[in-house]
Design an enzyme around this catalytic site. Sequence first.
Site, short mmCIF file in Angstrom:
data_model
loop_
_atom_site.label_atom_id
_atom_site.label_comp_id
_atom_site.label_asym_id
_atom_site.label_seq_id
_atom_site.Cartn_x
_atom_site.Cartn_y
_atom_site.Cartn_z
N ALA A 1 -11.20 -36.56 -44.32
CA ALA A 1 -10.65 -35.55 -43.41
C ALA A 1 -10.70 -34.15 -44.04
O ALA A 1 -11.27 -33.22 -43.47
CB ALA A 1 -9.21 -35.92 -43.05
N ARG B 1 -9.95 -37.72 -37.05
CA ARG B 1 -9.69 -36.48 -37.81
C ARG B 1 -10.83 -36.03 -38.70
O ARG B 1 -10.80 -34.92 -39.22
CB ARG B 1 -8.43 -36.68 -38.66
CG ARG B 1 -8.65 -37.70 -39.76
CD ARG B 1 -7.37 -38.24 -40.35
NE ARG B 1 -7.68 -39.24 -41.36
CZ ARG B 1 -8.07 -40.49 -41.10
NH1 ARG B 1 -8.22 -40.89 -39.86
NH2 ARG B 1 -8.34 -41.32 -42.09
N ASP C 1 -8.45 -38.73 -52.05
CA ASP C 1 -7.09 -39.22 -51.84
C ASP C 1 -6.63 -39.99 -53.07
O ASP C 1 -5.69 -40.75 -53.03
CB ASP C 1 -7.02 -40.11 -50.59
CG ASP C 1 -8.03 -41.24 -50.65
OD1 ASP C 1 -8.73 -41.37 -51.68
OD2 ASP C 1 -8.12 -42.01 -49.68
N ASN C 2 -7.32 -39.76 -54.17
CA ASN C 2 -7.10 -40.56 -55.36
C ASN C 2 -6.59 -39.68 -56.50
O ASN C 2 -7.27 -38.73 -56.91
CB ASN C 2 -8.44 -41.22 -55.73
CG ASN C 2 -8.35 -42.07 -56.97
OD1 ASN C 2 -7.76 -41.66 -57.98
ND2 ASN C 2 -8.93 -43.24 -56.90
N CYS D 1 -2.58 -42.34 -46.38
CA CYS D 1 -2.62 -42.44 -44.92
C CYS D 1 -2.94 -43.85 -44.47
O CYS D 1 -2.79 -44.19 -43.30
CB CYS D 1 -3.57 -41.42 -44.31
SG CYS D 1 -5.12 -41.26 -45.12
#
Length: 341
Positions: free
Chosen positions: A34, A66, A127-128, A183
């Site tokens: 995203a 998204r 996201d890590n 998420c």
Amino acid sequence: MMERYSRQTLFAPIGEDGQKQISTKHVLLIGAGALGTGNAEALVRAGVGKLTVIDRDYVEWSNLQRQQLYSEQDAQDKLPKAVAAKERLQKINSEVEIVALVNDVTAESLEKLVQEESVDLLLDATDNFDIRLIMNDIAQKYEIPWVYGACVGSYGITFTILPGETPCLSCLLKTVPLGGATCDTVGIIAPAVSMVVSHQVAEALKILSGNSKDCRKKLVSFDLWKNQYVAVDVQKMKDAACPSCGDSPTYPNISFENQTKTAVLCGRDSVQIRPSHNGERDLPELKRMLQTQGIQFESNPYLLSFEVENHRLVAFKDGRVLVHGTKEISAAKSLYYRYFG
Ligand SMILES: [Zn+2]
């Protein structure tokens, strides 16, 4: 070319000169989810010289809500995100050089990339948290600015890190809780993404156009659903003893990243860190180190246990370390590197 960018060059802080600078710059974007697709589209439309996008995943239906560059066809074809992103981006602006890498990001691969060619900006769209810590060290070691960004649910957070000027991510980790939910577990709404992307791209345009002096010095976080918006001045958190940006940096996340394995222990508030190089931990030496720092400990022939910053750390003779009092790998690692790094 000038017609295409006319509205951006009319904007006085950028102007013709800033636009020229943007067109010569190389941005390395980590992640094409995203945040990644939002950042990529904005920078390609803005006329950045070169964009390298790294992502190891492929497009799935759950991304389409998204992740703005992808289509149903991409999900149908399970196209790697980096490849699908490049295809779409090139249609938006054929003048930009776009490199798509379908790769895992490791300390080694990232360091190789910044050694091989000059990179003017690192953009965080992963996201890590482990990868962010690697980016943080690479940014410091090679003096490349980077913009941290994360979002989950209706919440977002972002901060601009300028090596030699601002605190780095490791500095902030000591006091700001930055890890946590993803998420996959609590979902996410698209406007939280756009909000973080807007902050990141604005900072990117400042840096790329030669206006780093205008960068935001505050850590921004917000929750669009709860109508909260917070900007915290964190400049005094810059730590001279920081292993990533301090006076004698060791860059623990790139020097040790490939040597450690971490695991969150199920059902316990604990993270285990296991160095992969074999060899026993020198417990007597560890005792001496703790004694000189005035830290109390308990020990037996197999392990040594002590408490710091509300966490109990247990170092085993076989090299393992347990960090109790957290489920967050980033927090555990930060403590680990401070006492064993
Ligand atoms: Zn630091």
